[in-house]
Write an enzyme that holds these catalytic residues in place. Structure first.
Site, mmCIF file in Angstrom:
data_model
loop_
_atom_site.group_PDB
_atom_site.id
_atom_site.type_symbol
_atom_site.label_atom_id
_atom_site.label_comp_id
_atom_site.label_asym_id
_atom_site.label_seq_id
_atom_site.Cartn_x
_atom_site.Cartn_y
_atom_site.Cartn_z
ATOM 1 N N HIS A 228 0.846 -1.196 0.006
ATOM 2 C CA HIS A 228 0.142 0.128 -0.002
ATOM 3 C C HIS A 228 0.805 1.336 0.140
ATOM 4 O O HIS A 228 1.865 1.396 0.809
ATOM 5 C CB HIS A 228 -0.737 -0.093 1.537
ATOM 6 N N ALA A 229 0.735 2.134 -1.023
ATOM 7 C CA ALA A 229 1.579 3.076 -1.102
ATOM 8 C C ALA A 229 1.620 4.117 0.199
ATOM 9 O O ALA A 229 0.685 4.200 0.946
ATOM 10 C CB ALA A 229 1.344 4.037 -2.496
ATOM 11 N N HIS B 29 0.204 11.931 -6.433
ATOM 12 C CA HIS B 29 -0.606 12.044 -4.960
ATOM 13 C C HIS B 29 0.549 11.703 -3.774
ATOM 14 O O HIS B 29 0.682 12.567 -2.827
ATOM 15 C CB HIS B 29 -1.377 10.662 -4.936
ATOM 16 N N GLU B 30 1.235 10.802 -4.036
ATOM 17 C CA GLU B 30 2.246 10.708 -3.007
ATOM 18 C C GLU B 30 3.362 11.637 -2.866
ATOM 19 O O GLU B 30 3.575 12.114 -1.802
ATOM 20 C CB GLU B 30 3.041 9.162 -3.209
ATOM 21 N N HIS C 59 2.419 14.760 -0.860
ATOM 22 C CA HIS C 59 2.607 14.718 0.409
ATOM 23 C C HIS C 59 3.984 14.983 0.949
ATOM 24 O O HIS C 59 4.235 15.864 1.764
ATOM 25 C CB HIS C 59 2.502 13.250 1.117
ATOM 26 N N GLU D 288 -4.006 15.300 1.856
ATOM 27 C CA GLU D 288 -4.382 14.419 0.748
ATOM 28 C C GLU D 288 -4.829 15.233 -0.668
ATOM 29 O O GLU D 288 -4.664 14.614 -1.526
ATOM 30 C CB GLU D 288 -5.636 13.798 1.278
ATOM 31 N N HIS E 108 -7.630 0.711 5.324
ATOM 32 C CA HIS E 108 -7.696 1.737 6.378
ATOM 33 C C HIS E 108 -8.339 1.170 7.645
ATOM 34 O O HIS E 108 -8.096 1.927 8.712
ATOM 35 C CB HIS E 108 -8.296 3.031 5.815
ATOM 36 N N TYR F 106 -9.994 11.849 2.837
ATOM 37 C CA TYR F 106 -9.980 11.946 1.464
ATOM 38 C C TYR F 106 -11.404 12.328 1.023
ATOM 39 O O TYR F 106 -11.282 12.946 -0.308
ATOM 40 C CB TYR F 106 -10.050 10.223 1.044
#
Ligand SMILES: CC(=O)N[C@@H](CC(=O)O)C(=O)NC[C@H](CC1(C(=O)N[C@@H](Cc2ccc(O)cc2)C(=O)O)CCCC1)C(=O)O
Ligand SMILES: [Zn+2]
Length: 568
Positions: free
Chosen positions: A294-295, A324-325, A328, A352, A454, A464
């Protein structure tokens, strides 16, 4: 001296101050955060039990595997598959098997690519048998301890503790109100996709006026529907923005995808990834050991060490995830000079949203063409609708799922949902809010929320939902700063230093100011609230198109057409 003792000592020191009377707002704000100890407020033995349960649930999820689908599955007199045969791995029926298929990348890809409803139904059920069901009891005990810790911190339950990250009273009602405004657009998309799935699979598999069976939407949790674009695209044969083939034909590697994403950030005048990022990130699934695929994006809190761990595949979906990552990490970098306690997102939804905001520009046909991933792009109405539809399968389809995940958990934490209706309540929400139904009957022996990362990982989720609303507010303001003219969905802020400067000004604040003030900075004082107008503006042309296409269809779903929920 274990960590929580250190924390407790500092906590005692901090709580000894009459900090609420301090006159300096920033210092008062620091103390308001420092005096929340979280789970470390538990007595040592209970803290040990809590962290042990969390580790066991995460491990169950990350090592869960299922058997390959076997079409020889015995059929019952009703013609249905005898699924129990699959789970009686004894040798006389030769159907038994060795579980070899993990979620990533195997089941994810099979759920995305299979068009066999029986195989999809098997995968859907087998995953929940392997990942969700086994942790049901552990989760219930985990909830008890989480609530105990929350009460020691002055909250009524763990849900109130989680919601305190948003710093506004009535956050729960605010989220409900946002969803009510977005639900009509979702129902239009739901009706259109359902009609297309009826065409593909027939009415005995997909009820024309009922909920959509959850295993047919290209995703293990039916949370985004991008993988059914091929069956639902409005104008087949016209430009489609799924550049997965182009990425592969052009020989893109995961590293090249990361470099492409980084270049978008630096084109705005934002931070490049530090040297250590390229040395220490894990961007491909290793072949020599088991990892949690999971990234995730990591800030090692020393101003230098930042990493992403991701089992990157060369697909469009993973290109978006890479943005997306990296969003962060960008946020981590922009607030690295804040005092430690303020090095966090203004609220979790902001964190997010960062990467997704840039991906909104990077996914446009114009931008994909400018980086050579898309051939000729016409500015036709059909291309616009195809693009907006593909974006809606990601962004609009996701909204009810992003909303209901913590609606369910908040109710579990508050005791409104108990072990007697734990799974049933989940399916009430999945049916009522999202209009999806289980492909096989569910009981209170099952624990379907536990089959979503999650929940065992205990990562809050409403962030999210907030992100999917606020990222369009960011997009609208950055497009304005970039001088964009024309429809919002065609905006590409690439290379706009003005947009980059505005984004930098907002994100550098970290958590030093309430997120409502950060929104004021973003909108030059126009608003400080979450607002659905930008997302509704963005999808405006699609909504009109869907309403005309859906004439004659039932908008919404009749819940009695779902599999009858069986309660043992
Ligand atoms: C140390 C640490 O934990 N760091 C945090 C980040 C931080 O707090 O700094 C972190 O890395 N969290 C991991 C998580 C991974 C992903 C995820 O879980 N996504 C959701 C929802 C979703 C769905 C569609 C979409 O387009 C965007 C999101 C899901 O897959 O259900 C999986 C791929 C995408 C994002 C993440 O990055 O948010
Ligand atoms: Zn994220």
């Amino acid at each position: 001296m274990i960590w929580s003792d250190f924390h407790r000592t500092k906590w005692n020191e901090a709580t000894n101050f009459a900090w609420k009377n301090f006159t300096t707002p920033t210092v008062r704000r620091m103390f308001s955060f420092l005096t929340v100890l979280g789970k470390a407020a538990l007595p040592r033995d209970k803290l040990k039990e809590l962290t042990g349960l969390l580790q066991e649930m995460k491990t169950t999820y990350s090592v869960a595997k299922i058997c390959r689908y076997d079409a020889r599955l015995r059929r019952l007199p009703s013609g249905d598959y005898d699924y129990d045969a699959e789970f009686e791995a004894d040798d006389d029926n030769q159907i038994g098997c060795i579980p070899t298929l993990p979620l990533e990348p195997h089941l994810t890809q099979m759920m995305a690519n299979s068009r066999d409803p029986d195989e999809l139904r098997y995968l859907w059920r087998a995953w929940r048998e392997a990942a969700g069901k086994p942790i049901r009891q552990k989760y219930l005990r985990f909830v008890e301890l989480s609530n105990e810790a929350a009460r020691l911190n002055g909250f009524s339950d763990a849900g109130e503790y989680w919601r305190s990250d948003y710093e506004i009273d009535g956050f729960r009602e605010e989220v409900e109100e946002l969803w009510q405004k977005l639900s009509p657009l979702y129902q239009q998309l739901h009706a259109y996709v359902r009609a297309k799935l009826v065409e593909k699979y027939g009415e005995e598999v997909v009820p024309r006026r009922g909920p959509i069976p959850a295993h047919l939407l290209g995703n293990m949790w039916a949370q985004t529907w991008t993988n059914v674009l091929d069956m639902t695209i409005p104008y087949p044969g016209r430009t489609s923005v799924d550049v997965t083939n182009a990425l592969r034909i052009q020989g893109y590697s995961p590293l090249a995808m990361f470099r492409l994403a980084e270049e978008f950030f630096t084109s705005l005048g934002l931070e490049p990834m530090p040297q250590t990022f390229w040395q220490r990130s894990m961007i491909q699934k290793p072949t020599d050991r088991e990892v949690v695929c999971h990234a995730s994006a990591w800030d090692f809190c020393n101003g230098r060490d930042y990493r992403i761990k991701q089992c990157t595949e060369v697909t469009m979906e993973h290109l978006v995830t890479t943005h997306h990552e990296m969003g962060h990490i960008q946020y981590d970098l922009l607030y690295r000079n804040q005092p430690f306690i303020f090095r966090d997102g203004a609220n979790p939804g902001f964190h997010e949203a960062v990467g997704d905001v840039l991906a909104l520009s990077a996914s446009t046909p114009r931008h994909l063409q400018s980086v050579g991933l898309l051939g000729n792009v016409d500015d036709s109405y059909e291309t616009d609708i195809n693009f907006l539809f593909a974006m809606a399968l990601d962004k609009i389809a996701f909204l009810p799922f992003g909303y209901l995940m913590d609606q369910w958990r908040w109710e579990v934490f508050s005791g409104d949902t108990t072990s007697s209706n734990l799974n049933n309540r989940w399916w009430e929400l999945r049916l009522g809010v999202q209009g999806v139904s289980p492909p096989v009957p569910r009981t209170e022996e099952d624990f379907d929320p536990g089959a979503k990362f999650h929940v065992p990982a205990n990562v809050p989720y409403v962030r999210y939902f907030v992100s999917f609303v606020v990222q369009f507010q960011f997009h609208a303001e950055l497009c304005k700063a970039a001088g964009h003219e024309g429809p919002l969905h065609r905006c590409d802020i690439y290379r706009s230093v003005k947009a980059g400067r505005l984004l930098r000004n907002v994100l550098s604040l970290g958590k030093s100011r309430p997120w409502t003030e950060a929104l004021s900075v973003l909108t030059s004082g126009r608003t400080n609230k979450l607002d659905v107008e930008p997302i509704l503006e963005y999808f405006g042309p699609l909504r009109t198109w869907l309403e005309s296409q859906n004439r004659g269809e039932l908008i919404g779903w009749r819940e009695n057409e779902a599999i009858v929920l069986q309660v043992t």
